[in-house]
Design an enzyme around this catalytic site. Structure first.
Site, PDB file in Angstrom:
ATOM      1  N   GLN A  11       0.737  -1.135  -0.169  1.00 52.44           N
ATOM      2  CA  GLN A  11       0.090  -0.020   0.010  1.00 52.44           C
ATOM      3  C   GLN A  11       0.962   1.386  -0.030  1.00 52.44           C
ATOM      4  O   GLN A  11       0.575   2.231  -0.853  1.00 52.44           O
ATOM      5  CB  GLN A  11      -0.898  -0.007   1.100  1.00 52.44           C
ATOM      6  CG  GLN A  11      -1.827   1.521   1.262  1.00 52.44           C
ATOM      7  CD  GLN A  11      -3.022   1.063   2.139  1.00 52.44           C
ATOM      8  OE1 GLN A  11      -3.051   0.139   2.867  1.00 52.44           O
ATOM      9  NE2 GLN A  11      -3.756   2.068   2.020  1.00 52.44           N
ATOM     10  N   GLU A  71      -3.276  -7.807  -2.228  1.00 48.44           N
ATOM     11  CA  GLU A  71      -4.747  -7.594  -1.947  1.00 48.44           C
ATOM     12  C   GLU A  71      -5.187  -6.541  -3.045  1.00 48.44           C
ATOM     13  O   GLU A  71      -4.283  -5.548  -3.283  1.00 48.44           O
ATOM     14  CB  GLU A  71      -5.510  -7.310  -0.667  1.00 48.44           C
ATOM     15  CG  GLU A  71      -4.769  -6.434   0.090  1.00 48.44           C
ATOM     16  CD  GLU A  71      -5.482  -5.044   0.276  1.00 48.44           C
ATOM     17  OE1 GLU A  71      -6.961  -5.505   0.514  1.00 48.44           O
ATOM     18  OE2 GLU A  71      -5.027  -3.940   0.207  1.00 48.44           O
ATOM     19  N   GLY A 144       3.344  -5.936   5.680  1.00 48.09           N
ATOM     20  CA  GLY A 144       3.541  -7.414   5.456  1.00 48.09           C
ATOM     21  C   GLY A 144       3.940  -7.485   4.098  1.00 48.09           C
ATOM     22  O   GLY A 144       4.938  -8.209   3.569  1.00 48.09           O
ATOM     23  N   THR A 145       3.273  -6.989   3.083  1.00 49.22           N
ATOM     24  CA  THR A 145       3.610  -6.990   1.621  1.00 49.22           C
ATOM     25  C   THR A 145       5.018  -6.138   1.250  1.00 49.22           C
ATOM     26  O   THR A 145       5.851  -6.777   0.707  1.00 49.22           O
ATOM     27  CB  THR A 145       2.322  -6.478   0.811  1.00 49.22           C
ATOM     28  OG1 THR A 145       1.256  -6.863   1.216  1.00 49.22           O
ATOM     29  CG2 THR A 145       2.602  -6.682  -0.575  1.00 49.22           C
ATOM     30  N   THR A 179       1.595   1.964  12.864  1.00 46.66           N
ATOM     31  CA  THR A 179       0.497   1.541  12.344  1.00 46.66           C
ATOM     32  C   THR A 179       0.165   0.132  12.535  1.00 46.66           C
ATOM     33  O   THR A 179      -0.919  -0.447  11.845  1.00 46.66           O
ATOM     34  CB  THR A 179       0.578   1.868  10.744  1.00 46.66           C
ATOM     35  OG1 THR A 179       1.836   1.061  10.320  1.00 46.66           O
ATOM     36  CG2 THR A 179       0.757   3.256  10.450  1.00 46.66           C
ATOM     37  N   ASN A 228       2.636  12.008   0.762  1.00 42.59           N
ATOM     38  CA  ASN A 228       3.335  11.299  -0.442  1.00 42.59           C
ATOM     39  C   ASN A 228       3.636  12.204  -1.481  1.00 42.59           C
ATOM     40  O   ASN A 228       4.657  12.482  -2.378  1.00 42.59           O
ATOM     41  CB  ASN A 228       2.150  10.387  -0.991  1.00 42.59           C
ATOM     42  CG  ASN A 228       1.959   9.238  -0.206  1.00 42.59           C
ATOM     43  OD1 ASN A 228       2.703   9.084   0.754  1.00 42.59           O
ATOM     44  ND2 ASN A 228       0.867   8.491  -0.145  1.00 42.59           N
ATOM     45  N   GLU A 254      25.660   6.586 -10.135  1.00 45.66           N
ATOM     46  CA  GLU A 254      26.540   7.700  -9.561  1.00 45.66           C
ATOM     47  C   GLU A 254      26.229   8.243  -8.142  1.00 45.66           C
ATOM     48  O   GLU A 254      26.970   8.222  -7.226  1.00 45.66           O
ATOM     49  CB  GLU A 254      26.611   9.193 -10.281  1.00 45.66           C
ATOM     50  CG  GLU A 254      27.545   9.421 -11.431  1.00 45.66           C
ATOM     51  CD  GLU A 254      27.313  10.722 -11.972  1.00 45.66           C
ATOM     52  OE1 GLU A 254      27.539  11.589 -11.352  1.00 45.66           O
ATOM     53  OE2 GLU A 254      27.089  10.703 -13.358  1.00 45.66           O
TER      54      GLU A 254
END
Length: 453
Positions: A11, A71, A144-145, A179, A228, A254
């Site tokens: 995610q 997922e 996890g992913t 989290t 983000n 580099e």
């Protein structure tokens, strides 16, 4: 061409990816459907942006990237979002059940069902390149992913593309904000793999970026989109010299050459300046010297880590916009005279600079002000060791009671892997301690430094 393939896992990786591609499209004038009105060479050509986008015969520009998740929900957001026509449907890969915050599920049981398909897609992208330079990997190490599947992919990429550089942007668990309960396990297990299979890892930490949003942009309650977009600016500045022409261009390899003194010491801090809201920017003169100074401020660091507690080994300054080499040299000279910014004594020069004439682009309706010039700094500092020791401490508290370990063992992991990964990180902390020690005159020659590395 020197192409780069981006891989977004889990995610966090995908949502950072969304922000990055949104920004890249704006910077190059590519519309959400992939058309680019300004592009004169339809169906190819040797444009600089082709490092990140491939072109079809019909003049559509397709990002060289893959989005992977175990997922479907997050990938489905991309499939139905604004940029759904930008990506090739085969680049968006999702499974049926998620890794449930469990490194072992992402790495062993569920991850391995999807990894061959993913490598297949990556192979297709790589075959499309004339001179693949390397990979950018985006993931979080706490989930996890991102941690499990991300590391599995990196391990497989090392086998298939041994010589290509791998840069990793990893969202690292914050000191206060958590989290998931098992974050320390996932982080330690995945760092164990990152140590071996990635060339440069840039640490990002949500808490540090929250603070920057609050302090510099006056956003009271920052969302992941705010975070983000800031991360995207950093990544855009790092890759600007691959996508535009400039005075001092910096290649992906580099970074590695200039920033990594020993193979294991490859975890970087990043910062970006000026991070400033439109109201404030109106009254400020953001000169090269000013933005350079603010890039070195501890408060600008995108990971919760105070560089004053350690020494810099090397740092890369990527300027963009209205910047000339003379100003950069002056700014760097000033930094060198500052007592608060310490370099290790075995690295006298310590600075690598890049200049790109493309000014920073901002997302319309975003938080950042449109400025004439900006700088992004990636630095290798011994202070990053405090990030690892914080994580190791949390790991030890849980592992002493073997809490939650059965979830990992039940997915086919061995308990020995925990202690192996933990020992590897203890060794890493030790390595950082050693590179920061002052070298006494003349002892470096006869002592065998070759053993550790």
């Amino acid at each position: 061409m020197r192409e780069v393939i981006s891989i977004h896992v889990g995610q966090a990786g995908i949502q950072i990816g969304n922000a990055c591609w949104e920004l890249f499209c704006l910077e190059h004038g590519i519309q959400p459907d992939g058309q680019m009105p300004s592009d004169k060479t339809i169906g190819g050509g040797d444009d600089a942006f082709n490092t990140f986008f491939s072109e079809t015969g019909a003049g559509k520009h397709v990002p060289r990237c893959v989005f992977l998740d175990l997922e479907p929900t997050v990938v489905d957001e991309v499939r139905t979002g604004t940029y759904r026509h930008l990506f090739h449907p085969e680049q968006l890969i999702s499974g049926k059940e998620d890794a449930a915050n469990n490194f072992a599920r992402g790495h062993y049981t569920i991850g391995k069902e999807i990894v061959d398909l993913s490598l297949d897609r990556i192979r297709k992208l790589a075959d499309n390149c004339t001179g693949l330079q390397g990979f950018l990997m985006f993931n979080a190490v706490g989930g996890g992913t991102g941690s499990g599947l991300g590391c599995l992919l990196l391990e497989r990429l090392s086998v298939d593309y041994g010589k290509k550089s791998k840069l990793n942007f990893c969202s690292w668990p914050s000191p206060q904000v958590s989290t998931a309960v098992v974050e320390p396990y996932n982080s330690v297990l995945s760092t164990h793999s990152l140590l071996e299979h990635t060339d440069v890892a840039v640490m990002l930490d949500n808490e540090a970026i929250y603070d920057i949003c609050r302090r510099n942009l006056d956003i009271e309650r920052p969302t992941y989109t705010n975070l983000n977009r800031l991360i995207a600016q950093v990544i855009s500045s790092l890759t600007a010299s691959l996508r535009f022409d400039g005075a001092l261009n910096v290649d992906v390899t580099e970074f590695q050459t200039n920033l990594v003194p020993y193979p294991r010491i490859h975890f970087m801090l990043s910062s970006y300046a000026p991070i400033i809201s439109a109201e404030k920017a109106y009254h400020e003169q953001l000169s090269v010297a000013e933005i350079t100074n603010s890039a070195f401020e501890p408060a600008s660091m995108m990971a919760k880590c105070d560089p004053r507690h350690g020494k810099y080994m090397a740092c890369c300054l990527m300027y963009r916009g209205d910047v000339v080499p003379k100003d950069v040299n002056a700014a760097v000279a000033t930094i060198k005279t500052k007592r608060t910014i310490q370099f290790v004594d075995w690295c006298p020069t310590g600075f690598k600079c890049g200049i790109n004439y493309q000014p920073p682009t901002v997302v319309p309706g975003g938080d950042l002000a449109k400025v004439m010039r900006a700088v992004c700094m990636i630095s290798n500092s011994t202070a990053i060791a405090e990030v690892f020791s914080r994580m190791d401490h949390k790991f030890d508290l849980m592992y002493a009671k073997r809490a939650f370990v059965h979830w990992y063992v039940g997915e086919g992991m061995e308990e020995g892997e925990f202690s192996e990964a933990r020992e590897d990180l203890a060794a890493l902390e030790k390595d950082y301690e050693e590179v920061g020690i002052e070298t006494a005159e003349g002892e470096g020659e006869e002592e065998g430094y070759g053993d550790e590395y």
